[in-house]
Write an enzyme that holds these catalytic residues in place. Structure first.
Site, short mmCIF file in Angstrom:
data_model
loop_
_atom_site.label_atom_id
_atom_site.label_comp_id
_atom_site.label_asym_id
_atom_site.label_seq_id
_atom_site.Cartn_x
_atom_site.Cartn_y
_atom_site.Cartn_z
N HIS A 194 6.20 8.29 6.94
CA HIS A 194 5.86 8.04 8.34
C HIS A 194 6.38 6.69 8.84
CE1 HIS A 194 2.38 5.80 6.77
NE2 HIS A 194 2.24 5.28 7.97
N GLU A 219 -3.14 -4.98 4.78
CA GLU A 219 -4.17 -4.20 5.46
C GLU A 219 -5.50 -4.91 5.28
OE1 GLU A 219 -3.70 0.33 5.24
OE2 GLU A 219 -2.82 -0.38 3.38
N ASP A 252 1.78 3.64 -3.81
CA ASP A 252 1.30 4.02 -2.49
C ASP A 252 2.15 3.42 -1.36
OD1 ASP A 252 -0.73 5.28 -0.84
OD2 ASP A 252 -1.45 3.26 -0.37
N LYS A 306 4.24 12.54 1.32
CA LYS A 306 4.18 11.71 0.12
C LYS A 306 2.82 11.89 -0.55
CE LYS A 306 2.72 7.37 0.22
NZ LYS A 306 1.40 6.88 0.61
N ARG A 325 -8.27 27.15 2.83
CA ARG A 325 -9.22 27.99 2.06
C ARG A 325 -10.52 28.22 2.80
NH1 ARG A 325 -8.44 26.42 -4.22
NH2 ARG A 325 -10.04 27.97 -4.54
N LYS A 360 -4.49 -4.28 -0.02
CA LYS A 360 -5.67 -3.87 0.76
C LYS A 360 -6.63 -5.05 0.79
CE LYS A 360 -4.83 0.78 0.65
NZ LYS A 360 -4.39 1.45 1.86
N HIS A 374 7.45 3.20 1.55
CA HIS A 374 7.57 2.51 2.83
C HIS A 374 8.31 1.16 2.73
CE1 HIS A 374 4.71 5.52 3.79
NE2 HIS A 374 3.62 4.85 3.49
C1 BG6 Z 1 -0.01 5.38 3.66
C2 BG6 Z 1 -0.79 4.90 2.47
O1 BG6 Z 1 1.18 6.00 3.27
O2 BG6 Z 1 0.28 4.28 4.50
C3 BG6 Z 1 -2.06 4.20 2.91
O3 BG6 Z 1 -1.12 6.00 1.64
C4 BG6 Z 1 -1.75 3.11 3.88
O4 BG6 Z 1 -2.78 3.68 1.79
C5 BG6 Z 1 -0.86 3.62 5.01
O5 BG6 Z 1 -2.99 2.65 4.42
C6 BG6 Z 1 -0.38 2.49 5.90
O6 BG6 Z 1 0.25 3.04 7.02
P1 BG6 Z 1 0.29 2.23 8.40
O7 BG6 Z 1 1.10 3.11 9.31
O8 BG6 Z 1 -1.13 2.04 8.83
O9 BG6 Z 1 0.96 0.94 8.08
#
Ligand code: BG6
Length: 515
Positions: free
Chosen positions: A190, A228, A247, A160, A53, A352, A252
């Site tokens: 990912h 994390e 999340d 996602k 946009r 986190k 994942h």
């Molecule tokens: C994302 C989440 O899909 O994956 C994030 O939305 C998270 O909250 C991230 O930090 C972690 O990815 P990676 O590759 O750093 O383990």
């Protein structure tokens, strides 16, 4: 650095990015496409069309993307002249996703670019937008014939979160499939693009020593941790409506469990691998709403002082409700009711603001049936462990008992380890680089299929419902910088067993981890 040049190049095409003025495009997508360009993996005729946009010119868009490449590409020090050459392939078009009439203009723009770049009407649409756009864009694309493959491929990549719960995921699948065939839809996760995640398949299925032990007869339990050491940063608004279960676990971490638990596919291809993963998800024993407290622990980080610095609690983060009950930590136990895994507990933990950033899988093998040596009776010594480290310090670690030199028979736990860095001359492509290239080549093996996404939501849904319907289920506070609520260890079945407390270095554990 040795780069793996493959001879297969994708067909000529345009990569259309919706949400091109956003962070994902700047940090991940364009740097990944640039990395492919440097390795000569892009087709001879190619362009990126960024849509957003924000009113900016092609030149302004290119300038911003060059900045992103310099910061986030795997080849940050590439001479500017080469980066500029790549930037010539980037185009920008100001576009309002919500305005149906704009799609006609988009079509004209796309076909104009298609003829100047000679891209044979092959288009990939990448939806790097808020999820609320995931239904609208495919609908309007198809309304303008931009899904029609009679003159070239049309593929759709969806980021996602894929749905908010089972119902919305089903609804989204249906809505997408009204406009695109399942073969045209690429649901990205990912984690599947990570080299070390793909290596799970190779570790399991190319080594004769692991597979015979990979079942309920020899494995006591399995742990998956993804921690994390950062908070929610400026994503508080998004995270409030998501939480750790949606999340990280629904996508994942269930995926990692699926790769660990799946049966060997008949052949390594998209259909067979994805069939086996779905079967695992469908065999997970559902956790009923009324038993959630016995299987799942949720937590939220609270204010604490780390190395003399005051770290705010989650409720004080930007965009977060001061009374929020959103979980920033979750640990759960579940069972896979099938022939191979009956009775073996699987544990998943993520959060986190934990002490360190680690993603790893730990396989605990059953102890020997009889303990001959006194020290063999200690808890840690009893279980041989295989640690599969996804990140950082990627590698494999086997922990087993050895005789301590000297008198008597004292058993000591020792490590046998392999670190990916030992293959230092090999280039590890980033997750986005790998996944984008796969989509360009039409290979969906490393993308989620609609039924797998729904099966994962089927498992997660009752937990979300229980939390929503029963506010008495506790949200445990844990001080930022700790390993989550104390009671998390109580989930683990077995005498005095605890989670493994990993450090950022694969071979160190149970020691102080730097935040
Ligand atoms: C994302 C989440 O899909 O994956 C994030 O939305 C998270 O909250 C991230 O930090 C972690 O990815 P990676 O590759 O750093 O383990």
């Amino acid at each position: 650095m040795k780069i793996n040049f493959t001879m297969i190049k994708p067909k000529d095409h345009i990569l259309v990015i919706f949400g091109a003025s956003g962070d994902l495009t700047y940090r991940k997508l364009v740097p990944a496409v640039f990395d492919l360009f440097l390795q000569n993996l892009l087709p001879d005729n190619f362009a990126v069309l960024g849509l957003g946009r924000t009113h900016i010119s092609n030149d302004e868009f290119r300038k911003k993307m060059i900045e992103g490449i310099k910061l986030f590409s795997s080849f940050k020090n590439t001479p500017l002249e080469t980066i500029n050459k790549f930037a010539d392939l980037l185009f920008y078009y100001t576009f309002n996703t919500l305005n149906q009439d704009d799609y006609k203009n988009l079509k004209n723009e796309l076909f104009k670019l298609n003829s100047t770049q000679n891209t044979k009407e092959n288009f990939i649409y990448y939806l790097a937008t808020p999820p609320s756009m995931y239904e609208i864009i495919p609908k309007y694309l198809s309304g303008n014939g931009l899904n029609n493959e009679s003159n070239g491929f049309k593929r759709l990549i969806i980021e996602k979160p894929f749905g908010y719960d089972l119902e919305t995921a089903k609804h989204l699948n249906k809505a997408l499939q009204n406009h695109f065939n399942e073969e045209q839809i690429y649901r990205i996760d990912h984690y599947l693009g990570k080299e070390t995640v793909q290596n799970l398949l190779v570790t399991r299925f190319s080594n004769g020593i692991f597979e015979p032990l990979w079942n309920r007869n020899y494995i006591h339990h399995i742990e998956v941790t993804s921690s994390e050491n950062i908070g929610v940063g400026n994503r508080g608004g998004y995270y409030e409506g998501s939480g750790a279960l949606r999340d990280m676990v629904q996508n994942h971490l269930l995926l990692l469990a699926g790769l660990i638990a799946m049966e060997p596919p008949v052949i390594i291809d998209s259909i067979n691998i994805r069939n086996e993963i779905v079967k695992v998800f469908q065999s997970i024993r559902p956790i009923k709403e009324n038993e959630v407290e016995n299987f799942v622990i949720r937590g939220q980080y609270t204010e604490s002082v780390i190395k003399g610095k005051l770290i705010p609690g989650y409720r004080n983060e930007q965009g977060v409700d001061p009374d929020s009950r959103t979980e920033t930590f979750v640990a759960l136990k579940f069972f896979i009711d099938n022939w191979r895994w009956a009775g073996v507990p699987f544990y998943i933990r993520t959060g986190k603001m934990l002490p360190t950033r680690v993603t790893e899988i730990v396989i605990y093998f059953k102890p020997t049936p009889h303990h001959l040596f006194a020290s063999d009776k200690t808890i840690t010594g009893q279980y041989n462990k295989l640690v599969i480290r996804i990140q950082p310090d990627e590698g494999l670690l086997l922990k087993f008992g050895m005789k301590e030199p000297g008198a008597g028979f004292k058993v000591q736990e020792v490590n046998m380890d392999f670190h990916y860095t030992e293959l230092s001359d090999t280039y590890l492509p980033s997750a986005y680089e790998r996944l984008l290239l796969d989509c360009m080549l039409g290979d969906s093996t490393l993308y989620h299929r609609g039924d797998a996404v729904e099966a994962a939501w089927t498992f997660v849904d009752p937990i979300l419902k229980a939390w929503k319907n029963n506010p008495d289920i506790k949200v445990h506070g844990y001080p930022a910088g700790t390993w989550g609520p104390d009671i998390t260890d109580e989930l683990i079945e077995g005498n005095n067993l605890t989670w493994r407390y990993p450090c950022k270095n694969l071979t160190n554990d149970d020691t102080y981890c730097e935040l």
